[in-house]
Design an enzyme around this catalytic site. Sequence first.
Site, PDB file in Angstrom:
ATOM      1  N   ARG A  97       0.834  -1.066  -0.091  1.00  0.00           N
ATOM      2  CA  ARG A  97      -0.081   0.219   0.107  1.00  0.00           C
ATOM      3  C   ARG A  97       0.830   1.221  -0.019  1.00  0.00           C
ATOM      4  O   ARG A  97       1.485   1.625   0.991  1.00  0.00           O
ATOM      5  CB  ARG A  97      -0.874   0.008   1.160  1.00  0.00           C
ATOM      6  CG  ARG A  97      -1.781   1.092   1.517  1.00  0.00           C
ATOM      7  CD  ARG A  97      -2.736   1.489   0.266  1.00  0.00           C
ATOM      8  NE  ARG A  97      -3.840   0.371   0.577  1.00  0.00           N
ATOM      9  CZ  ARG A  97      -4.734   0.221  -0.382  1.00  0.00           C
ATOM     10  NH1 ARG A  97      -4.692   0.992  -1.592  1.00  0.00           N
ATOM     11  NH2 ARG A  97      -5.320  -0.704  -0.559  1.00  0.00           N
TER      12      ARG A  97
ATOM     13  N   GLN B 165      -8.633  -7.074  -8.062  1.00  0.00           N
ATOM     14  CA  GLN B 165      -8.692  -5.765  -8.317  1.00  0.00           C
ATOM     15  C   GLN B 165      -7.210  -5.632  -8.892  1.00  0.00           C
ATOM     16  O   GLN B 165      -5.994  -5.882  -7.991  1.00  0.00           O
ATOM     17  CB  GLN B 165      -9.192  -4.949  -7.343  1.00  0.00           C
ATOM     18  CG  GLN B 165      -8.593  -3.683  -7.200  1.00  0.00           C
ATOM     19  CD  GLN B 165      -9.857  -2.894  -6.970  1.00  0.00           C
ATOM     20  OE1 GLN B 165     -10.783  -2.721  -7.523  1.00  0.00           O
ATOM     21  NE2 GLN B 165      -9.539  -1.457  -6.353  1.00  0.00           N
TER      22      GLN B 165
ATOM     23  N   ARG C 253       1.060  -6.547  -9.480  1.00  0.00           N
ATOM     24  CA  ARG C 253       1.502  -6.076  -8.187  1.00  0.00           C
ATOM     25  C   ARG C 253       1.476  -7.277  -7.049  1.00  0.00           C
ATOM     26  O   ARG C 253       1.742  -6.730  -5.895  1.00  0.00           O
ATOM     27  CB  ARG C 253       0.500  -4.803  -7.802  1.00  0.00           C
ATOM     28  CG  ARG C 253      -0.892  -5.144  -7.399  1.00  0.00           C
ATOM     29  CD  ARG C 253      -1.583  -4.069  -7.037  1.00  0.00           C
ATOM     30  NE  ARG C 253      -3.038  -4.264  -6.656  1.00  0.00           N
ATOM     31  CZ  ARG C 253      -4.087  -3.756  -5.867  1.00  0.00           C
ATOM     32  NH1 ARG C 253      -3.325  -2.361  -5.543  1.00  0.00           N
ATOM     33  NH2 ARG C 253      -5.084  -4.070  -5.653  1.00  0.00           N
TER      34      ARG C 253
ATOM     35  N   HIS D  28       0.699   2.984 -10.601  1.00  0.00           N
ATOM     36  CA  HIS D  28      -0.297   3.680  -9.277  1.00  0.00           C
ATOM     37  C   HIS D  28       0.646   4.398  -8.325  1.00  0.00           C
ATOM     38  O   HIS D  28       1.021   3.968  -7.231  1.00  0.00           O
ATOM     39  CB  HIS D  28      -0.974   2.433  -8.637  1.00  0.00           C
ATOM     40  CG  HIS D  28      -2.014   2.787  -7.800  1.00  0.00           C
ATOM     41  ND1 HIS D  28      -2.076   3.610  -6.801  1.00  0.00           N
ATOM     42  CD2 HIS D  28      -3.307   1.994  -7.963  1.00  0.00           C
ATOM     43  CE1 HIS D  28      -3.380   3.786  -6.534  1.00  0.00           C
ATOM     44  NE2 HIS D  28      -4.018   2.958  -6.912  1.00  0.00           N
TER      45      HIS D  28
ATOM     46  N   GLU E 177      -1.856   8.834 -11.100  1.00  0.00           N
ATOM     47  CA  GLU E 177      -1.360   7.476 -11.655  1.00  0.00           C
ATOM     48  C   GLU E 177      -1.560   7.482 -13.203  1.00  0.00           C
ATOM     49  O   GLU E 177      -2.638   7.356 -13.609  1.00  0.00           O
ATOM     50  CB  GLU E 177      -2.456   6.360 -11.196  1.00  0.00           C
ATOM     51  CG  GLU E 177      -2.804   6.536  -9.725  1.00  0.00           C
ATOM     52  CD  GLU E 177      -3.872   5.656  -9.304  1.00  0.00           C
ATOM     53  OE1 GLU E 177      -4.244   4.971  -9.649  1.00  0.00           O
ATOM     54  OE2 GLU E 177      -4.576   6.131  -8.082  1.00  0.00           O
TER      55      GLU E 177
HETATM   56  O1  LIG Z   1      -7.339  -0.739  -2.713  1.00  0.00           O
HETATM   57  P1  LIG Z   1      -6.654  -0.823  -4.143  1.00  0.00           P
HETATM   58  O2  LIG Z   1      -7.131  -2.012  -4.882  1.00  0.00           O
HETATM   59  O3  LIG Z   1      -5.188  -0.626  -4.112  1.00  0.00           O
HETATM   60  O4  LIG Z   1      -6.936   0.255  -4.992  1.00  0.00           O
HETATM   61  C1  LIG Z   1      -6.902   1.650  -4.646  1.00  0.00           C
HETATM   62  C2  LIG Z   1      -7.600   2.615  -5.642  1.00  0.00           C
HETATM   63  O5  LIG Z   1      -6.939   2.541  -6.702  1.00  0.00           O
HETATM   64  C3  LIG Z   1      -7.265   3.698  -7.588  1.00  0.00           C
HETATM   65  O6  LIG Z   1      -6.484   3.768  -8.873  1.00  0.00           O
HETATM   66  C4  LIG Z   1      -8.695   3.387  -8.065  1.00  0.00           C
HETATM   67  O7  LIG Z   1      -9.048   4.367  -9.228  1.00  0.00           O
HETATM   68  C5  LIG Z   1      -9.413   3.338  -6.852  1.00  0.00           C
HETATM   69  O8  LIG Z   1     -10.809   3.222  -7.341  1.00  0.00           O
HETATM   70  C6  LIG Z   1      -9.119   2.234  -6.007  1.00  0.00           C
HETATM   71  O9  LIG Z   1      -9.784   2.430  -4.906  1.00  0.00           O
END
Ligand SMILES: O=P(O)(O)OC[C@H]1O[C@@H](O)[C@H](O)[C@@H](O)[C@@H]1O
Length: 604
Positions: free
Chosen positions: A380, A398, A403, A475, A579
């Site tokens: 994170r 997601q 990653r 990101h 990003e």
């Molecule tokens: O919690 P994650 O999967 O790392 O994603 C974090 C965020 O990443 C961003 O790129 C998205 O636009 C968001 O919608 C998302 O909440």
Amino acid sequence: MPPTFCDFSTFKGLVTIYATVPTGLEFTAVDEIKQKIQPEACEIGQGKVYFQTAVSRLCDIHQLRSVDRLFLVIKKFLDYKYDDDHDKAIVDLKALPNDLPWDEVVKFWQENLKHCKVLIKTRKNTSGVPVPSSNGISSLPDASCTDIRYRATASRVGKQQSVTSPDAELYFGGALQDITQWKVDLSNYNLEIVITLGVDFVLVGLALTLESLHRRNITHFGYTTLRASIAYNMLRMCKILPGDVVVDPMCGTGVIPIEGQDEWINCFYFAGDKSDDAVKKSAANVAALNGETVRSCVEVLQWNVKKLPWRSASIDVCVTDLPFGCCINTMANSITLDWSENCSATIHLYGATVTSWINNGKEQLFLSSKSKIDGSKAIRGGIPLVFPNFGPWEHGPQHGFARISWWKIIEQPTKMSNGDVTTVLQLTDDDKTRNMWNHQFLLTYKVTLGENNLTTKLEVTNTGSEQFDFTVLLHTYFRVSDINSCKVSGFLGCNYSDKVEGTDNVSETTKEIVVDRNIDRVYRLAGQPDGHLISTPETKLMLTKINLPDTVLWNPWTEKAAAMSDFDDLGYLNMVCVEPGYVSQRKILCAGETLTCSQNITVL
Ligand SMILES: O=P(O)(O)OC[C@H]1O[C@@H](O)[C@H](O)[C@@H](O)[C@@H]1O
């Protein structure tokens, strides 16, 4: 304990005091006691120090910093034999208070009350008014107090005795009331008699402190805030000299430097930590000191202990308690690019995530202190790499699998002729990725660190015989000192879809966006050709990109940050994600084709 320490005779003469001390630090406590009290005699027990001194030193005794609690020895019954018969042993217990000098104990207690004020406030404040203690014992009766509310507290050393501590509290305590007529008050007491049931002795004492002396200075606590008395003993071991520069490189809530500046006053202290939360709490603890008479000489800074911004030999004393309970990056799982002593980048092999970029001694990327860095969850913060899908994905997690995959280093960090340092990592398909996404691919990721810039370049190659499509994104979590003073440009006139508002094709009318709420937008054809300027009063970063036409702007803000288990609750105040991505359309790659895309971030 020698026999001379056994009797409490008269409060005008010598008395024996014992102090509880963090175990293992008794020797440093003795050192302090000898220096400040000059006792007649001093002796160490486990977690305790006994010393004999004049009553007139009571005020100084209460100022000791290496100890937790203080007690007067009323009487130590040596060679005490507990009758094997429990009933008889109880009768003996009841007889113990009979010949003890309770009137003198009361006089001593009254004398001690004068100094209790000193112990329950932790520091001198401007008006001399005691600062209330944390457990609410803020107003002790004055020295003339005769309203005694007492309790007896017992502890047993070992289990060989035929009586237990509750027996001692009940029967010794009860007999004491018969003799003295004091009122019993187990919770709101102002006088505490302590009974220690040793294997061959019984010690009867009077508590001189109603709460531990280690409760001082700190107003903002962390999970692992060190006791002030331990911090003091650690500092004492360092033999600090006037003028020393003292550094705690992993300061947590700042206990060590704050404790240091109270005692070794002509020194300068630096408190540093990697965690946002720790830095904020340390700063708040230091600010609380500054409100009082003494201005603190503690500077709080944020840094990574692996890259301290110090020249060799510029520090006199380095003292810290090592963090525990948190996962520390092992060197085996990450690589570091070193441009200079205070310019570096770290890349974790899990996700090829750039976890740190330090420019001129200052961290530029946000990494949540709650982030997992053990391969159990996407990291994170830093720069996670999103591939082959941005956002929720019907075939897998997601943001795809890049990653959360372990990457291989194919080029160790290398210094180029222009001074830049690079490394190259790769990820290729395997059974796990093909189970989600049945395609053959090769990802090659080159990270280049320059004096004032960082470039991350990704090549996506279709190594199979059929075309595939994907989305991809870098990101990037930027660290900002205060989100309220941060502006991000490069979106004016761009169309965006807004995941928070549920709208699409909105045209951006703001030149410089101030993030002041939960924002989650995908901007199409953004940051082109001039890039995005991420500016705060302290730092200006220019982000430019190649073949990544879109830009996502994201900040979870209060509620969403709190809902994420790996996000610091207040972390949203120190980050913004800008990003670069290829996300509003899917990129199609034919067999054998490669997409090369990159971002470059420059400190202006
Ligand atoms: O919690 P994650 O999967 O790392 O994603 C974090 C965020 O990443 C961003 O790129 C998205 O636009 C968001 O919608 C998302 O909440």
